[in-house]
Design a protein around this motif. Structure first.
Motif, short mmCIF file in Angstrom:
data_model
loop_
_atom_site.label_atom_id
_atom_site.label_comp_id
_atom_site.label_asym_id
_atom_site.label_seq_id
_atom_site.Cartn_x
_atom_site.Cartn_y
_atom_site.Cartn_z
N GLN A 21 0.82 -1.22 0.00
CA GLN A 21 0.00 0.00 0.00
C GLN A 21 0.85 1.26 0.00
OE1 GLN A 21 -2.97 0.49 3.00
NE2 GLN A 21 -3.67 -1.64 2.88
N LYS A 22 2.00 1.19 0.66
CA LYS A 22 2.85 2.38 0.84
C LYS A 22 3.95 2.49 -0.19
CE LYS A 22 0.44 3.62 4.37
NZ LYS A 22 -0.48 4.79 4.27
N GLY A 23 3.89 1.69 -1.26
CA GLY A 23 4.81 1.86 -2.36
C GLY A 23 6.02 0.96 -2.35
N TYR A 24 6.12 0.05 -1.40
CA TYR A 24 7.24 -0.89 -1.37
C TYR A 24 6.94 -2.09 -2.27
CZ TYR A 24 9.13 1.68 2.62
OH TYR A 24 9.64 2.66 3.42
N GLU A 25 7.98 -2.85 -2.59
CA GLU A 25 7.82 -4.07 -3.39
C GLU A 25 8.26 -5.27 -2.55
OE1 GLU A 25 6.37 -4.65 -6.20
OE2 GLU A 25 5.83 -2.53 -6.42
N PRO A 26 7.35 -5.80 -1.74
CA PRO A 26 7.71 -6.95 -0.90
C PRO A 26 7.77 -8.24 -1.71
CG PRO A 26 5.41 -6.37 -0.58
CD PRO A 26 5.98 -5.34 -1.50
N VAL A 27 8.70 -9.10 -1.34
CA VAL A 27 8.83 -10.43 -1.91
C VAL A 27 8.90 -11.42 -0.75
CG1 VAL A 27 10.20 -11.99 -3.34
CG2 VAL A 27 10.06 -9.55 -3.93
N ILE A 28 8.06 -12.44 -0.78
CA ILE A 28 7.98 -13.40 0.32
C ILE A 28 8.64 -14.71 -0.09
CG2 ILE A 28 6.44 -14.68 1.86
CD1 ILE A 28 4.32 -12.53 1.41
N TYR A 29 9.48 -15.23 0.81
CA TYR A 29 10.06 -16.56 0.63
C TYR A 29 9.55 -17.45 1.77
CZ TYR A 29 13.22 -14.49 -2.77
OH TYR A 29 13.74 -13.85 -3.87
N GLU A 30 8.91 -18.55 1.40
CA GLU A 30 8.29 -19.46 2.37
C GLU A 30 8.92 -20.85 2.26
OE1 GLU A 30 6.38 -21.88 4.80
OE2 GLU A 30 6.21 -19.67 4.93
N ARG A 31 9.32 -21.40 3.41
CA ARG A 31 10.01 -22.69 3.40
C ARG A 31 9.09 -23.85 3.00
NH1 ARG A 31 11.61 -23.24 9.63
NH2 ARG A 31 11.47 -20.99 9.51
N GLY A 32 7.78 -23.73 3.26
CA GLY A 32 6.85 -24.82 3.01
C GLY A 32 6.13 -24.70 1.69
N GLN A 33 5.15 -25.58 1.52
CA GLN A 33 4.31 -25.57 0.33
C GLN A 33 3.17 -24.57 0.49
OE1 GLN A 33 5.24 -27.42 -2.35
NE2 GLN A 33 7.01 -28.00 -1.11
N ARG A 34 2.45 -24.33 -0.60
CA ARG A 34 1.36 -23.36 -0.54
C ARG A 34 0.25 -23.83 0.39
NH1 ARG A 34 -1.25 -19.77 -5.39
NH2 ARG A 34 -2.91 -18.82 -4.18
N THR A 35 -0.03 -25.13 0.42
CA THR A 35 -1.00 -25.68 1.37
C THR A 35 -0.25 -26.60 2.31
OG1 THR A 35 -2.67 -25.62 -0.38
CG2 THR A 35 -3.22 -26.86 1.60
N PRO A 36 0.35 -26.03 3.36
CA PRO A 36 1.26 -26.82 4.20
C PRO A 36 0.52 -27.83 5.07
CG PRO A 36 0.93 -24.66 5.15
CD PRO A 36 0.22 -24.65 3.83
N GLU A 37 1.14 -29.00 5.24
CA GLU A 37 0.63 -29.95 6.21
C GLU A 37 0.90 -29.41 7.61
OE1 GLU A 37 1.28 -34.62 7.58
OE2 GLU A 37 2.51 -33.73 6.01
N LEU A 316 6.19 3.46 10.92
CA LEU A 316 7.45 4.15 11.17
C LEU A 316 8.27 4.32 9.89
CD1 LEU A 316 8.29 2.45 14.57
CD2 LEU A 316 7.92 4.91 14.21
N LEU A 317 8.21 3.34 9.01
CA LEU A 317 8.89 3.49 7.72
C LEU A 317 8.34 4.69 6.95
CD1 LEU A 317 9.03 -0.26 6.65
CD2 LEU A 317 11.04 1.25 6.81
N VAL A 318 7.03 4.82 6.92
CA VAL A 318 6.40 5.93 6.19
C VAL A 318 6.71 7.26 6.88
CG1 VAL A 318 4.19 6.94 5.52
CG2 VAL A 318 4.59 4.48 5.24
N GLN A 319 6.70 7.26 8.20
CA GLN A 319 6.94 8.49 8.96
C GLN A 319 8.36 9.02 8.75
OE1 GLN A 319 6.08 8.14 13.15
NE2 GLN A 319 7.19 10.02 13.67
N HIS A 320 9.32 8.12 8.75
CA HIS A 320 10.72 8.56 8.72
C HIS A 320 11.38 8.44 7.35
CE1 HIS A 320 10.95 9.12 13.08
NE2 HIS A 320 10.21 8.03 13.18
N HIS A 321 10.70 7.80 6.41
CA HIS A 321 11.24 7.69 5.06
C HIS A 321 10.05 7.67 4.09
CE1 HIS A 321 14.39 6.87 2.14
NE2 HIS A 321 13.60 5.98 1.58
#
Length: 406
Positions: A21-37, A316-321
């Protein structure tokens, strides 16, 4: 500005959506599968968590669960069976604030968060475990299990109790067994004659909590003091599940036994915690959620506190940067992370300690101690408004800036 998030559980996708929402480009790395046991049974979203989720357009309206109207407390000690208290405080919270208590299945919630993040254009890489951190000036890298390295402006460790990011920052710290285990399940058609209610059943060396997660389904968990069990949410085998369904908990009064006898799937797991951290960051890496402050479940605040982490970090990221078009200096990022810790460490430590105390209070050994505990619970619930006031104080959450009036 690219941000790497380790973990696509509860905290990671929410943080990613707020950053997006605030203009960042997040990338997520997940150790498990999309539907984890072993994604767990259920969780309860509370006032503070729901208010933060409301910042993500349309998310709260899609939540796959059930709002709770009432709370009831019983003693199931064989020589002391009685009702200890009833309250409409969940409904009162919702009436006053717009949000109260909301129970939902954990796997369904995880799927919704992941789907929402992907629909918003957020990259999510499954089967991609972050193993280590590679510091750098002006950026930071993560080493993945396949040998590849990815770099970003900063990294957030949201990879839970067994956080590799935490290990990379502060070294290995063994999880400590609390002495308590839980066995839990999901049961259809329970308490159909009652309003949606959260029940607490207090026994001798046991406590059972249950709440609705749909119109017809209740999730439940029994906490006991016993020998160590592994910290896993995978289902017990068929023989073990049948033993629970026909065991002593199946005869509990006030409808509690029905939950156990008719459970669809039963799991068992130990409850663990880790040493408290005084700092959650090092260089361009910071921890949130269970990676920073793992908690036992007895206040139901694990996920909700993770959402508070995400809110304050992004605020805080938006406030200070305010501009994501310019680089984040090491000094600015360090100042942001330091202020983030100052805002969050004390509150989360109080929640962790409160959850531990609640667990100790709920599970006592010996009939006389159990009766004394029951008397104390009944006395508290007998004071009109006391439970509601306690909930308001614990769940107190104030907006501190999001570009909106509340």
């Amino acid at each position: 500005m690219k941000v790497i998030i380790a973990g696509c559980g509860i905290a990671g996708p929410v943080l990613a959506l707020l950053l997006k929402q605030k203009g960042y480009e997040p990338v997520i790395y997940e150790r498990g599968q999309r539907t984890p046991e072993g994604a767990g049974l259920s969780l309860m979203l509370q006032l503070n968590g729901l208010r933060i989720l409301s910042l993500i357009p349309g998310l709260v309206e899609q939540l796959p669960g059930k709002s709770i109207d009432e709370a009831s407390v019983y003693s199931v000690v064989p020589s002391d069976e009685r009702i200890l208290g009833q309250s409409g405080h969940p409904g009162a919270l919702r009436h006053e604030y717009g949000y109260g208590l909301f129970g939902l299945r954990r796997p369904s919630f995880l799927a919704l968060l992941t789907d929402t993040a992907i629909a918003q254009g957020i990259e999510v890489h499954f089967d991609s475990q972050v193993l280590d951190i590679e510091p750098g000036k002006g950026s930071v890298g993560v080493r993945l299990h396949n040998g590849e390295t990815a770099r970003a402006s900063f990294v957030v460790g949201a990879d839970g109790l067994h956080s590799n990011v935490r290990v990379a920052l502060f070294g290995k710290q063994s999880a400590t067994f609390t002495g308590l285990t839980q066995v839990g399940g999901i049961t259809q058609n329970a308490f159909m004659d009652r309003k949606p209610t959260m029940f607490n059943f207090y026994g001798e060396n046991m406590h059972l909590i249950t709440y609705p997660v749909s119109d017809t389904t209740y999730s439940w968990a029994i906490t006991r003091r016993e020998s160590e069990a592994k910290e896993t949410w995978r289902a017990m085998d068929t023989v073990e599940q049948d033993a629970v369904r026909s065991g002593p908990f199946s005869t509990l009064p006030f409808g509690a036994g029905y939950l156990v006898r008719n459970a669809e799937k039963i799991t068992k797991y130990g409850l663990y915690d880790r040493p408290e951290l005084k700092s959650w960051h090092k260089g361009r890496v910071v921890l949130i959620g269970d990676a920073a402050h793992p908690t036992s479940p007895h206040l139901g605040q694990g996920a909700n506190q993770a959402f508070e982490d995400a809110y304050h970090l992004v605020r805080l990221l938006v406030q200070h940067h305010p501009s994501t078009e310019s680089d984040l200096s090491d000094e600015t990022l360090s100042a942001i992370f330091t202020k983030f810790e100052a805002r969050r460490v004390e509150r989360t430590a109080a929640m962790v300690q409160g959850a531990r105390r609640m667990g100790e209070m709920r599970v006592v050994e010996g009939v006389e101690k159990a009766r004394a505990r029951n008397d104390a619970v009944q006395a508290k619930w007998a004071v009109e408004g006391a439970v509601l006031a306690e909930s308001k104080q614990m769940l107190d959450f104030k907006w501190e800036g999001w570009g909106r009036e509340v």
